[in-house]
Design a protein around this motif. Structure first.
Motif, mmCIF file in Angstrom:
data_model
loop_
_atom_site.group_PDB
_atom_site.id
_atom_site.type_symbol
_atom_site.label_atom_id
_atom_site.label_comp_id
_atom_site.label_asym_id
_atom_site.label_seq_id
_atom_site.Cartn_x
_atom_site.Cartn_y
_atom_site.Cartn_z
ATOM 1 N N VAL A 297 0.899 -1.113 0.076
ATOM 2 C CA VAL A 297 -0.083 0.039 -0.102
ATOM 3 C C VAL A 297 0.829 1.169 -0.059
ATOM 4 O O VAL A 297 0.636 2.057 -0.762
ATOM 5 N N ILE A 298 1.923 1.394 0.551
ATOM 6 C CA ILE A 298 2.737 2.364 0.892
ATOM 7 C C ILE A 298 3.607 2.663 -0.548
ATOM 8 O O ILE A 298 3.517 3.844 -0.946
ATOM 9 N N ASP A 299 3.969 1.446 -1.394
ATOM 10 C CA ASP A 299 4.481 1.871 -2.346
ATOM 11 C C ASP A 299 3.434 2.262 -3.604
ATOM 12 O O ASP A 299 4.055 2.846 -4.429
ATOM 13 N N ALA A 300 2.379 1.660 -3.515
ATOM 14 C CA ALA A 300 1.333 1.839 -4.393
ATOM 15 C C ALA A 300 1.032 3.320 -4.288
ATOM 16 O O ALA A 300 0.729 4.057 -5.209
ATOM 17 N N SER A 301 1.027 4.082 -3.106
ATOM 18 C CA SER A 301 0.555 5.200 -2.920
ATOM 19 C C SER A 301 1.728 6.309 -3.288
ATOM 20 O O SER A 301 1.543 7.203 -3.922
ATOM 21 N N ALA A 302 3.336 5.767 -3.439
ATOM 22 C CA ALA A 302 4.255 6.401 -3.587
ATOM 23 C C ALA A 302 4.023 6.644 -5.353
ATOM 24 O O ALA A 302 4.379 7.767 -5.931
ATOM 25 N N ALA A 303 3.684 5.622 -6.112
ATOM 26 C CA ALA A 303 3.799 5.524 -7.349
ATOM 27 C C ALA A 303 2.532 6.161 -7.898
ATOM 28 O O ALA A 303 2.731 7.102 -8.715
ATOM 29 N N TYR A 304 1.437 6.446 -7.116
ATOM 30 C CA TYR A 304 0.410 7.214 -7.402
ATOM 31 C C TYR A 304 0.482 8.490 -7.570
ATOM 32 O O TYR A 304 0.263 9.490 -8.274
ATOM 33 N N LEU A 305 1.216 8.962 -6.349
ATOM 34 C CA LEU A 305 1.611 10.429 -6.085
ATOM 35 C C LEU A 305 2.679 10.977 -7.275
ATOM 36 O O LEU A 305 2.619 12.094 -7.752
ATOM 37 N N GLN A 306 3.535 10.137 -7.489
ATOM 38 C CA GLN A 306 4.600 10.445 -8.449
ATOM 39 C C GLN A 306 3.931 10.489 -9.730
ATOM 40 O O GLN A 306 4.098 11.398 -10.517
ATOM 41 N N ARG A 307 2.921 9.519 -10.183
ATOM 42 C CA ARG A 307 2.357 9.781 -11.748
ATOM 43 C C ARG A 307 1.241 10.764 -11.532
ATOM 44 O O ARG A 307 1.295 11.778 -12.775
ATOM 45 N N GLN A 308 0.664 11.329 -10.512
ATOM 46 C CA GLN A 308 0.078 12.384 -10.345
ATOM 47 C C GLN A 308 1.063 14.013 -10.595
ATOM 48 O O GLN A 308 0.487 14.740 -11.639
ATOM 49 N N GLY A 309 2.163 13.799 -10.275
ATOM 50 C CA GLY A 309 2.946 14.945 -10.324
ATOM 51 C C GLY A 309 3.603 15.022 -11.660
ATOM 52 O O GLY A 309 3.695 15.979 -12.325
ATOM 53 N N LEU A 310 3.876 13.897 -12.499
ATOM 54 C CA LEU A 310 4.072 13.653 -13.936
ATOM 55 C C LEU A 310 2.827 14.163 -14.572
ATOM 56 O O LEU A 310 3.112 14.692 -15.824
ATOM 57 N N ASP A 311 1.601 13.692 -14.223
ATOM 58 C CA ASP A 311 0.431 14.228 -14.893
ATOM 59 C C ASP A 311 0.537 15.733 -15.034
ATOM 60 O O ASP A 311 0.039 16.310 -16.093
ATOM 61 N N ASN A 312 0.574 16.398 -13.923
ATOM 62 C CA ASN A 312 0.643 17.866 -14.018
ATOM 63 C C ASN A 312 1.551 18.421 -14.866
ATOM 64 O O ASN A 312 1.146 19.415 -15.404
#
Length: 147
Positions: free
Chosen positions: A28-43
């Protein structure tokens, strides 16, 4: 008749469940980190595509402001995207980021694709050693007819 001692069985069961729970928490921690990084790249990709499409628009003087999408000049779009990413600090925020820019002359649009290595806070045994996260965005400049 002798009875079997089952005292150690519960300890083994608790250790097994604790291990499964720990691996679930790490996932869950790793999935959250991946999601947050993808959101940053999306922006970043959204901003770069919009900036590139806006500054890369051409044809206004040659074609006028007719209806539809404006043409995009490849070299102007690429320069605008690189300028945007440099000013946004993309290389500092996402070390090792790869940038892909595609200008579609037929669709008169700009697509920016960003891909960066993912630095996972924790690792699960058997997970990829060097995962990457990617995001892309497409933008076009259109002229809306006046009323």
């Amino acid at each position: 008749m002798r009875r079997r001692d089952e005292g150690g069985q519960v300890t083994l069961l608790i250790i097994g469940f604790a291990g499964i729970l720990l691996m679930a928490i790490v996932a869950v921690i790793d999935a959250s980190a991946a999601y947050l990084q993808r959101q940053g790249l999306d922006n970043l990709a959204d901003g770069a595509a919009l900036y590139g499409a806006d500054l890369g628009s051409s044809g206004i003087y040659e074609e006028g402001l007719g209806e539809g999408r404006l043409s995009q000049r490849d070299e102007a779009v690429r320069a605008a995207v690189q300028d945007y990413l440099a000013r946004a600090g993309a290389a500092r925020r996402f070390p090792g980021v790869d940038v892909g820019v595609r200008v579609d002359p037929a669709g008169r649009s700009v697509t920016v694709r960003l891909e960066a290595p993912l630095d996972l806070p924790l690792t699960v045994p058997g997970s990829p050693s060097s995962p990457r996260v990617a995001a892309s965005s497409t933008a076009a400049v259109t002229v809306e007819p006046g009323e």
